[in-house]
Design an enzyme around this catalytic site. Structure first.
Site, PDB file in Angstrom:
ATOM      1  N   GLU A 186       0.883  -1.184   0.000  1.00  0.00           N
ATOM      2  CA  GLU A 186       0.000   0.000   0.000  1.00  0.00           C
ATOM      3  C   GLU A 186       0.909   1.219   0.000  1.00  0.00           C
ATOM      4  O   GLU A 186       1.556   1.518   0.993  1.00  0.00           O
ATOM      5  CB  GLU A 186      -0.894  -0.013   1.248  1.00  0.00           C
ATOM      6  CG  GLU A 186      -1.755  -1.264   1.386  1.00  0.00           C
ATOM      7  CD  GLU A 186      -2.773  -1.412   0.266  1.00  0.00           C
ATOM      8  OE1 GLU A 186      -3.108  -0.401  -0.390  1.00  0.00           O
ATOM      9  OE2 GLU A 186      -3.217  -2.538   0.017  1.00  0.00           O
ATOM     10  N   CYS A 233      -1.788   9.563   2.706  1.00  0.00           N
ATOM     11  CA  CYS A 233      -1.617   9.002   1.363  1.00  0.00           C
ATOM     12  C   CYS A 233      -2.792   9.396   0.471  1.00  0.00           C
ATOM     13  O   CYS A 233      -2.664   9.428  -0.749  1.00  0.00           O
ATOM     14  CB  CYS A 233      -1.490   7.493   1.431  1.00  0.00           C
ATOM     15  SG  CYS A 233      -2.840   6.719   2.312  1.00  0.00           S
TER      16      CYS A 233
HETATM   17  P1  NAD Z   1       8.860   5.030   3.936  1.00  0.00           P
HETATM   18  O1  NAD Z   1       8.664   4.030   2.859  1.00  0.00           O
HETATM   19  O2  NAD Z   1      10.102   5.814   3.953  1.00  0.00           O
HETATM   20  O3  NAD Z   1       8.757   4.337   5.389  1.00  0.00           O
HETATM   21  C1  NAD Z   1       7.666   3.526   5.738  1.00  0.00           C
HETATM   22  C2  NAD Z   1       8.161   2.413   6.646  1.00  0.00           C
HETATM   23  O4  NAD Z   1       9.145   1.660   5.940  1.00  0.00           O
HETATM   24  C3  NAD Z   1       8.818   2.892   7.931  1.00  0.00           C
HETATM   25  O5  NAD Z   1       8.501   2.002   8.968  1.00  0.00           O
HETATM   26  C4  NAD Z   1      10.303   2.817   7.604  1.00  0.00           C
HETATM   27  O6  NAD Z   1      11.111   2.613   8.725  1.00  0.00           O
HETATM   28  C5  NAD Z   1      10.360   1.631   6.674  1.00  0.00           C
HETATM   29  N1  NAD Z   1      11.455   1.676   5.698  1.00  0.00           N
HETATM   30  C6  NAD Z   1      11.996   2.755   5.098  1.00  0.00           C
HETATM   31  N2  NAD Z   1      12.967   2.375   4.249  1.00  0.00           N
HETATM   32  C7  NAD Z   1      13.048   1.034   4.305  1.00  0.00           C
HETATM   33  C8  NAD Z   1      13.854   0.052   3.657  1.00  0.00           C
HETATM   34  N3  NAD Z   1      14.798   0.379   2.773  1.00  0.00           N
HETATM   35  N4  NAD Z   1      13.643  -1.238   3.968  1.00  0.00           N
HETATM   36  C9  NAD Z   1      12.696  -1.594   4.853  1.00  0.00           C
HETATM   37  N5  NAD Z   1      11.914  -0.715   5.497  1.00  0.00           N
HETATM   38  C10 NAD Z   1      12.078   0.581   5.229  1.00  0.00           C
HETATM   39  O7  NAD Z   1       7.558   5.946   3.912  1.00  0.00           O
HETATM   40  P2  NAD Z   1       7.381   7.349   4.608  1.00  0.00           P
HETATM   41  O8  NAD Z   1       8.010   8.356   3.709  1.00  0.00           O
HETATM   42  O9  NAD Z   1       7.810   7.290   6.016  1.00  0.00           O
HETATM   43  O10 NAD Z   1       5.815   7.484   4.609  1.00  0.00           O
HETATM   44  C11 NAD Z   1       5.099   8.215   3.682  1.00  0.00           C
HETATM   45  C12 NAD Z   1       4.710   7.381   2.485  1.00  0.00           C
HETATM   46  O11 NAD Z   1       3.808   6.351   2.889  1.00  0.00           O
HETATM   47  C13 NAD Z   1       3.957   8.208   1.456  1.00  0.00           C
HETATM   48  O12 NAD Z   1       4.363   7.824   0.172  1.00  0.00           O
HETATM   49  C14 NAD Z   1       2.510   7.821   1.717  1.00  0.00           C
HETATM   50  O13 NAD Z   1       1.652   8.066   0.615  1.00  0.00           O
HETATM   51  C15 NAD Z   1       2.652   6.381   2.051  1.00  0.00           C
HETATM   52  N6  NAD Z   1       1.482   5.870   2.772  1.00  0.00           N
HETATM   53  C16 NAD Z   1       0.647   5.031   2.098  1.00  0.00           C
HETATM   54  C17 NAD Z   1      -0.495   4.583   2.722  1.00  0.00           C
HETATM   55  C18 NAD Z   1      -1.440   3.636   1.982  1.00  0.00           C
HETATM   56  O14 NAD Z   1      -2.269   3.012   2.641  1.00  0.00           O
HETATM   57  N7  NAD Z   1      -1.358   3.526   0.666  1.00  0.00           N
HETATM   58  C19 NAD Z   1      -0.802   4.961   4.035  1.00  0.00           C
HETATM   59  C20 NAD Z   1       0.097   5.804   4.693  1.00  0.00           C
HETATM   60  C21 NAD Z   1       1.241   6.263   4.054  1.00  0.00           C
END
Ligand code: NAD
Length: 528
Positions: free
Chosen positions: A258, A292
């Site tokens: 997601e 999001c």
């Molecule tokens: P992100 O991908 O940087 O981080 C999300 C999670 O992934 C965190 O727990 C982080 O620690 C982990 N993470 C980061 N890099 C990683 C890696 N290389 N390997 C494994 N885990 C890793 O996302 P963000 O920038 O913190 O959050 C915002 C994003 O999330 C936006 O793009 C938003 O649209 C999206 N989002 C989507 C939904 C949905 O339901 N579609 C809901 C909420 C947020």
């Protein structure tokens, strides 16, 4: 004194050699707690604990699992106010929104408590005599879960609750942005009676830390050659989702992904402009644009473009912003973290390079530069001016890329065809909205928009616990959260045949198919 928290592995509290701090997003000097940076070995131990618990939990009768889910819902309901305050403090959303975040988890528990009494399979007629066919939903096994921090309770509940009721065990790496809220959520789940090892939690960051270690577990096998993880569920950025998808693909594991969004909100010539402006204002600036499902592009039909812009600008100028716990009536609070603030700052350069017109907004809110509606101390955290760009075109990076902060683009088009074409020209497809009272235009929008979720005469945000949540294109891989649809993500179908004939019967071979008789011609009756 700063409280120290631990990982939760196999029912034990486990400390890590390194730690990180969680802060109040609205007052960075206020430390909420010190959390472990789980090591690779600890993440692996959590997978081992989850594997050990998987057999017994998977065979626990589903209605009993459902009863535990019901108790989780009751525990969260009891602690709703305190948990909402913690979410508001740690993440920075308003208390009203934090209550909604927590309520979504309660609703999810209500829904899935009774799903424990359904989880229906089918009985299916066989081609052969004295043979029965049945289907069962089976748990997948051990699920790795990683979540983003903007919905610290609702989004994890969308994964954890259905995964548990369907009989899976879990290793969860919550967002480093909201570890205290996540810890509280886990303790309420434990209190409800989850057996040891069913839900394991490892804290820490993403790349090069606990998140990456957990993703690496998709590639690893235990000493018996068995996969460490049978399923992975991720909510976060499209970039990280792609990496997980690649690793999962080569291991034949179907992940739930997601991801990000750049959601269009169309306002047609006949729209109720008052309703459209309030929906657009919330979609653009609610939660400081850190949803999001926040709107990215407002697509305006030419006849109302000027009037909408005038009213939208006036409404934006009247927004109140500030510390949401001290000033409960603010529309939005601070950035969740400095990283989001920095990438939002950078989008001002994209806008300039794109040649868009900056209609409103001046970057970071400071003592010297603050909107009239700002309340509190702007230096205590990262706050951003609500920002509006005009003259934005579909080819611009401002139009294409998700920003995740308080900013919105205004795009002018002529008619419904151009509006839908513009809306579909981003590489995301999560949410969408169209304001119109023309049935034909609403129908066109509904049929042709490329999005997992659409609103007619409503904002782009707002999920209900029993509707499918998810996107198309860059917003995900087609999996859905919530409602009955999510059950597909945490179970596989098991087809069973039970032959009581006492002899070998072979499908398609030992079958008494009825032989057709000679063909009948209607024309014969008519004597033609
Ligand atoms: P992100 O991908 O940087 O981080 C999300 C999670 O992934 C965190 O727990 C982080 O620690 C982990 N993470 C980061 N890099 C990683 C890696 N290389 N390997 C494994 N885990 C890793 O996302 P963000 O920038 O913190 O959050 C915002 C994003 O999330 C936006 O793009 C938003 O649209 C999206 N989002 C989507 C939904 C949905 O339901 N579609 C809901 C909420 C947020």
């Amino acid at each position: 004194m700063t409280r120290r928290f631990s990982n939760l592995i196999g029912g034990q509290s486990v400390d890590s050699p390194s730690t990180f701090l969680s802060h109040n997003s609205s007052n960075l000097e206020d430390v909420i707690g010190e959390f472990p940076e789980a090591t690779l070995e600890q993440v692996r131990d959590a997978c081992v604990a989850a594997r050990r618990a998987a057999e017994a939990w998977g065979r626990t009768p589903a209605p009993i699992r459902g009863q535990i889910i019901g108790s989780i819902g009751k525990a969260i309901e009891r602690e709703k106010e305190a948990l909402s305050r913690l979410v508001s403090r740690e993440m920075g959303k308003t208390l009203k929104e934090a209550r909604g975040d927590v309520q979504e988890a309660i609703d999810t528990c209500h829904f899935f408590q009774s799903e424990g009494r359904r989880l229906y399979g089918q009985t299916v007629p066989s081609e052969m005599h004295r043979k029965e066919l049945m289907t069962y939903r089976r748990p997948l096994g051990v699920v790795g879960i990683i979540t983003a921090g903007n919905f610290p309770i609702a989004v994890p509940s969308w994964k954890i609750i259905p995964a548990l009721v369907t009989g899976n065990t879990i290793v969860w790496k919550p967002s480093e942005d909201c570890p205290a809220s996540s810890y509280a959520f886990v303790k309420l789940m434990e209190e409800a009676g989850l057996p040891e090892g069913v839900l394991n939690v490892v804290f820490g960051g993403g790349a090069g830390a606990a998140g990456q270690f957990l993703v690496n577990m998709i590639d690893e096998r235990d000493e018996r050659g068995r996969k460490r993880l049978d399923k992975f569920a991720f909510t976060g950025s499209t970039a990280v989702g792609r990496q997980i998808g690649e690793i999962a693909g080569r291991n034949l594991l179907h992940p739930t992904l997601e991801l990000g969004g750049k959601n269009p909100l169309i306002v047609m010539a006949d729209a109720d402009l008052e309703n459209a402006v309030s929906g657009a204002l919330w979609a653009a600036f609610g939660t400081g644009g850190q949803r999001c499902t926040s709107a990215g592009n407002i697509i305006l039909d030419a006849p109302i473009a000027e009037e909408f812009t005038r009213r939208f600008l006036a409404a934006t100028q009247a927004i109140t912003i500030g510390d949401p716990l001290k000033y409960p009536d603010v529309l939005y609070g601070p950035f969740i973290n400095e990283r989001f603030f920095n990438s939002w700052q950078a989008h001002y350069d994209w806008g300039k390079a794109d040649g868009a017109t900056l209609l409103y907004g001046k970057g970071r809110i400071t003592r010297e530069s603050k909107p009239s509606g700002f309340q509190g101390d702007p230096t205590a955290a990262f706050y951003g001016w609500p920002t509006i760009w005009a003259d934005v075109q579909p080819g611009m990076q401002l139009f294409q890329k998700e920003v995740f902060g308080p900013t919105i683009n205004l795009v002018r088009v002529n008619g419904i065809d151009e509006a839908i074409e513009a809306a579909n020209s981003v590489d995301y497809g999560l949410s969408s909205a169209c304001y119109t009272n023309n049935r034909e235009w609403a129908y066109q929008f509904k049929e042709r928009i490329q999005a997992g979720m659409s609103s007619i005469n409503n904002s782009t945000t707002g999920a209900e616990a029993h509707m499918p949540f998810g996107g198309v294109k860059g917003s995900g891989n087609g999996t859905r959260e919530s409602g009955i649809w999510v059950i597909e993500s945490y179970t596989y179908w098991h087809a069973v045949n039970d032959d009581i004939s006492g002899k070998l019967q072979l499908a398609q071979m030992d079958t008494d198919y009825i032989a057709p008789k000679s063909p009948f011609s209607v024309a014969e009756i008519d004597g033609v």
